[in-house]
Every structure is written in structure tokens, then in C-alpha cells.
Design an enzyme around this catalytic site. Structure first.
Site, PDB file in Angstrom:
ATOM      1  N   GLY A   1      11.697-122.978   6.488  1.00 13.79           N
ATOM      2  CA  GLY A   1      10.476-123.001   7.284  1.00 13.79           C
ATOM      3  C   GLY A   1       9.561-121.817   7.121  1.00 13.79           C
ATOM      4  O   GLY A   1       8.729-121.538   7.989  1.00 13.79           O
TER       5      GLY A   1
ATOM      6  N   SER B   1      18.346-103.976 -38.913  1.00 15.92           N
ATOM      7  CA  SER B   1      17.568-103.587 -37.715  1.00 15.92           C
ATOM      8  C   SER B   1      16.662-104.739 -37.266  1.00 15.92           C
ATOM      9  O   SER B   1      15.445-104.665 -37.407  1.00 15.92           O
ATOM     10  CB  SER B   1      16.749-102.321 -37.979  1.00 15.92           C
ATOM     11  OG  SER B   1      16.034-102.360 -39.191  1.00 15.92           O
TER      12      SER B   1
END
Length: 633
Positions: free
Chosen positions: A36, A542
Site C-alpha cells: 500500500g 587482458s
């Protein structure tokens, strides 16, 4: 006799003046799905008469459309603005609303209840003074209730209202209310929330929202609006803390004026007060406190001011002006709590930008001590933080910063993490305390520096960072480049991926986290070798841009040369010198770049080598040519 228009104008001016002088309360509504929250905010807007007639007519029409019975209004429709929310009956985004009463102004954030929107809830809570925690009286305390309670306490919200809603659906039962109060009180003892107020209500029917409900005569506490209008605001508390002003701008309109502008984030300051500038530690006396409306006799927390000093001292954006007798701490390594907000996980060793106050620094996560299971409060081991994860970590910065513990000052102890490449905010953090080694370890001065070492070698030190898929030819080209540089009389060192994993990095595997740590260690070694005056040749896959960017950031501008050995996957796989692709395709080799682990190709490398059309020798010559043209050799 006064003219009617003059009287009206006077009334309007008085109304605006009264409105301007009202205090401002920021609060959030949170809790489980369908408790609510949006209905309550809609009710508050309605009760405070902040709706125009056309808005009210629209929501009345929508209420009938979405199935509300009789003349009742579904106030949630005022707040749930996204179409997806209206269709699902849930809140997804953070919706901010403004309303006002005769006593105070309010900004309310309606935050999502779903667990996957934790980051949205944290965003809404970050500036709140009060949290209204909605509890469905039929369901009691749920897992998500506990989750949002923990987040509210973590963010530092000092006032929590446990709004026990939908009391009309349990016949306004005092027994139900008392049981929920007992359950929540037992749970909340481990959170350390300072002030908890329980209010039974019905947001839909309006019970105990603005007026006491005759249907719950057993409850003699405050109404929700009564509480919101009278609760102490954190801004008042911050005025009693030590003076803090993060410098946002050095104000120098002419040669006769030099001031330091920013918003006071703690305490108060007057002309004549002694202040200290951090992290430099220099001190001076406040001469003036300047604003657009004239000089102030006192500046307090929350005000934006420009401060001038009696002495000419070096102060820059990002510095912190503090009370000389109660200064902030200065450090570069911390224990911190991080709330992760991005789909890509947070990995130890990865470098981000940290923005704390007005200062931005480079930050590397060094370790995740534990992750918090916010549903159970349990501490669990973790090697990474996924989206919405919360972890207690250690973090290291590239320079010292001035800070307060977040529990003492949220402005000088809170920060955000920013991805270096995308510039997206990926996390929020709270500084807990500085690590002792942060103060004990300092850089030792040496007389023979990088310039002296490179001069005697007659070369410009740098990192040649070769990146590409496995089988692209990185090691072959790197070896040829070093041979050519050696024959020319240059001092070099070759760091090769496989060779490093035989020694320094033999404890690392090939998960994303291990790959990040692998490159972090290599970057540190390469940085030291550049400091030694060497030309460092690095040949590693990498795969992640962020780690290559981290390696670049460790050395000075012009000392990092990214070389993309650009070979298509099918070509690299056809070569398969080591047989690794074949194993990866069979599932015998996990986390293999290009197969089941990503490779992020450089976007703007200094040098790009296409190995499909030229020989390794020609590629090496191209690298040497690049270095000669730019004065490295």
C-alpha cells in the site's frame, strides 16, 4: 481605503513568505510488494489538498477502469506513473512527489518493493529523514520488510514509522496490531534503529492518516500526518556536528576577491573561526561568509556559501574546510560497505572512480571481507558482488582524502563508484573507518628517480601493452620487438602471460575475478619497471578494457602504448598452436576468452596490428616505427 487587488497581493505575498520559511522533510515509503505504499502517498496528496480538479477526475475515472468498487478512489494511480506499473499493479521506479501542509513541506519517494529493485530503494533512501515501512496487517513481518529495514538502517535513516496498513481488512484488530509490534520489535533489536513508531492505519479508507480513527479507539498514539509534521529533521542535528564544507568551486571573479564556494555539510561557521584545509592540513581564519543576499554572521549546515580567508593558501575543488579543533580524518585505505548497482559484478582488483563530496579519485577494491544476506543478516563469503549485493570490503585510493565515518556525517562519509569507461554510476558506498596501515605506510623519498634512470639509459621508459585473443601472435611479436630494441642498445624487459603464470601468478585461475587480479599484479610490476627506466613489453590477452585502462592510469601520460594484435577469432582458432581452442570447444577448458569468456577489443589503441595480412616481423617493425616517430627510442 486599500484596493481589493492590493489586499489580495498582500495575502499572496504573506502566503509565499510563510511557505518559504517552512521546514522541509524528506521521507520514503518502502516495504513488500502490494503493502500500500503508492496508495498511502496518493492519500497524503489528497488529504493535503494538493490535487487539481482534473487530476482528481482522471484518477476517479482510472479507478473505475482498473476495477475499484463503488465510489472508492484508488489513490495509488496518482503515483504509479509508468504504464508497466499500472498494468502489473506494482511500483518499479522511484516516484518523487511534493506536498505541503500548514506546518511543513514534504518530498516523498515511493520506492519499489521487489528485491531486484533494491538499488532504486537505496537511491530513494539516500536523502531521506524518515522511512515509512509499510506492513500488510494480514501478512505481518515479511522477508522484504526485514530487507528494507536493514537498508534503511544501513543508509542511516534515524526515524522509522512501521505503518501497519490495511487494518480495515482485519476488522481493526488490536490483537493483530500487537502481534506485529512484538514481532518487529524483536527483529529490529539487531539493526540499531534509534526511533521506531508504530501506527495502525488504512491508507485506502483514510484511518489514522490525518485524523484519529474512531474504529481503533484502543490506539492512542499519533496520526501519520501528526508525526510527519513534528518529527525532528536531520538538518537540525547536523548543525550540532563539527563544521565541514567540501569546496565545490574556487570563486575568483577578480584579483581583489578569492573565495571558496560550497554547501556546508555539517556544523556552523562564523567570521573569526579557525579552520583547517584537508588533506593539506594548512590553517587560516575565516574573514567573511558571502552569499547572494549579503554577508552572514553565521553559516550553518545546509546553506550554500562562499568563504573568504585571512591568508592566501592553496585550496582546490575537492578540498574539505573543517573546524581546526575538530578536523576530519585523512586516509587512502578504508573498510567500507558497498551497495552494488550494476549488472556487471564488482570484482576485487578492478579500479573505479570514487566521488566523495566534491572530490573524485581513483579507487581499487582490494578485498571483499563478506557479503551481507539482507534477508537473514548472515555474513557470507564472496569473491564478487552481483547486482543489488551488499558487501563489507576494503578499498584503496590513489591519493589520500579527508572524510568522516558515514555514521557521523553522510555527506563526507558517503560516496558513489563510477565506471571509468562508461561513466555510469555502478555502486554506492559508506566509509566505515580508515585502515591503520593507511596512516602507517608512507612513500619513501629516493634521490635516484625515474628521470635519472631513464637518462642514463638514453631512452624514454614506457609500457608496450600487447593485447589480443589467444593465438593472435602477441608473444611472437613481443619477442621480435624486444630483440630489435636490444640490438639497438635499449634496456627492456618482456612480461609474457604464460611465463608470469609459472611464478608470480601461479595461484590464479581463469575466472573473471582471477583475470582482473592477474592484470592488476602485472600492471603493478610494469609500473615499477617503468620507474626503473625500462621499456616494458607486456604480452597478455587482458580481455577487459577496464583493466587495461587501470594499467594505463598507473603511469604518466605518454608512458602507455596499447597495441591491439587484431586477429579474428576464426583465424586465431585455425592456428590453435597450443590446442586450447579445441579443448574449449569440447568443454574441457572453461572460461576461455573468445569461447565462453568475453574479449573487449580496444576502441582507440595507439597501434593496431592486423596479423591476417602481414608477417610477425612486419608487425614488429611497425611497433618500432611507431616508437621512433614519437621519440621513445
Amino acid at each position: 481605503m486599500a484596493h481589493v487587488s492590493d489586499l489580495i497581493s498582500t495575502d499572496i505575498d504573506q502566503y509565499l513568505k510563510n511557505h518559504e520559511n517552512k521546514s522541509l522533510l524528506r521521507f520514503i515509503t518502502c516495504g513488500s510488494v502490494d503493502d500500500g505504499k503508492s496508495t498511502l502517498i496518493g492519500r497524503l496528496l489528497y488529504e493535503s489538498k494538493m490535487l487539481f480538479e482534473d487530476q482528481l477526475a482522471a484518477v476517479e475515472s482510472d479507478s473505475k477502469k482498473f476495477g475499484t468498487q463503488g465510489d472508492d478512489i484508488d489513490f495509488a494511480l496518482l503515483v504509479d506513473g509508468l504504464a508497466a506499473e499500472r498494468e502489473q499493479g506494482i511500483t518499479i521506479d522511484v516516484a518523487y512527489r511534493f506536498f505541503s501542509t500548514d506546518r511543513r513541506k514534504f518530498i516523498v519517494a515511493d520506492t519499489p518493493g521487489h528485491e531486484q529493485y533494491t538499488r532504486n530503494m537505496v537511491t530513494g533512501a539516500s536523502t531521506a529523514d524518515v522511512a515509512i515501512l509499510m506492513v500488510d496487517a494480514r501478512k505481518g513481518i515479511l522477508t522484504q520488510t526485514k530487507r528494507h529495514s536493514y537498508l534503511a538502517s544501513l543508509i542511516g535513516i534515524r526515524h522509522v514509522i512501521v505503518a501497519i496498513n490495511k487494518m480495515d481488512l482485519v476488522d481493526y484488530s488490536e490483537k493483530t496490531y500487537n502481534q506485529i509490534v512484538e514481532d518487529y520489535t524483536t527483529f529490529s533489536k539487531q539493526l540499531g534503529i534509534e526511533n521506531i513508531t508504530f501506527i495502525p492505519m488504512s491508507a485506502f479508507k483514510g484511518d489514522n492518516i490525518t485524523d484519529p480513527s474512531p474504529k481503533m479507539p484502543w490506539y492512542r498514539g499519533t496520526t501519520l500526518m501528526g508525526y510527519l509534521e513534528t518529527v525532528e529533521i536531520d538538518d537540525e542535528r547536523m548543525k550540532s556536528t563539527p563544521f565541514r564544507l567540501p569546496v565545490q568551486w574556487v570563486n575568483r571573479p577578480n584579483l581583489d576577491f578569492r573565495g571558496f564556494s560550497g554547501q556546508i555539510s555539517g556544523g556552523a561557521v562564523k567570521p573569526g573561526d579557525r579552520i583547517r584545509v584537508l588533506p593539506s592540513g594548512k590553517e587560516s581564519t575565516v574573514a567573511r561568509i558571502v552569499t547572494l543576499d549579503g554577508d552572514l554572521e553565521e553559516g550553518v549546515a545546509g546553506q550554500s556559501v562562499t568563504i573568504t580567508l585571512e591568508d592566501e593558501i592553496d585550496i582546490s575543488r575537492g578540498d574539505l574546510l573543517v573546524e581546526a579543533s575538530e578536523p576530519a580524518e585523512v586516509a587512502k585505505q578504508f573498510e567500507t560497505t558497498i551497495i552494488w548497482m550494476h549488472e556487471e559484478p564488482l570484482l576485487p582488483g578492478r579500479t573505479y572512480l570514487m566521488k566523495v563530496g566534491t572530490k573524485t579519485v581513483s579507487a581499487t577494491l582490494t578485498d571483499i571481507k563478506y557479503q551481507v544476506n539482507v534477508n537473514t543478516m548472515e555474513h557470507i563469503a564472496a569473491k564478487k558482488l552481483e547486482l543489488n549485493g551488499i558487501g563489507v570490503c576494503t578499498i584503496s585510493l590513489d591519493q589520500a582524502i579527508a572524510f568522516d565515518a558515514y555514521s557521523n556525517n553522510q555527506d563526507t562519509g558517503g560516496y558513489i563508484l563510477i565506471d571509468r569507461l562508461s561513466n555510469n554510476t555502478v555502486g554506492a558506498g559508506l566509509l566505515n573507518f580508515a585502515l591503520r596501515r593507511s596512516q602507517n605506510i608512507v612513500m619513501q623519498h629516493v634521490d635516484v628517480d625515474k628521470e635519472a634512470r631513464s637518462t642514463i639509459k638514453q631512452q624514454k621508459p614506457c609500457i608496450l601493452w600487447l593485447t589480443g585473443l589467444s593465438g593472435a601472435g602477441k608473444s611472437t611479436i613481443a619477442n621480435l620487438v624486444e630483440k630489435k630494441l636490444y640490438s639497438m642498445g635499449h634496456h627492456t624487459y618482456l612480461l609474457d602471460g604464460d611465463n608470469i603464470r609459472h611464478g608470480l601468478n601461479k595461484d590464479l585461475g581463469f575466472t573473471d575475478g582471477d583475470r582482473v587480479e592477474n592484470i592488476r599484479r602485472i600492471s603493478e610490476i610494469a609500473r615499477l619497471m617503468v620507474d626503473a627506466g625500462l621499456i616494458v613489453i607486456s604480452a597478455f590477452i587482458s580481455p577487459f578494457r577496464s583493466e587495461r585502462d587501470m594499467a594505463r592510469s598507473m603511469v604518466e601520460d605518454g608512458e602507455f602504448i596499447e597495441v591491439h594484435v587484431n586477429t579474428p577469432l576464426n583465424v586465431a582458432e585455425d592456428r590453435d598452436v597450443k590446442g586450447l581452442y579445441k579443448k574449449a570447444r569440447k568443454g574441457e577448458l572453461k572460461n576461455f576468452t573468445g569461447i565462453d569468456s568475453p574479449y573487449e577489443a580496444p576502441e582507440n589503441p595507439e597501434c593496431r596490428l592486423d596479423t591476417t595480412n602481414v608477417t610477425p616481423e612486419e608487425c614488429a617493425d611497425k611497433v618500432i616505427e611507431y616508437m621512433q616517430e614519437r621519440g621513445y627510442i
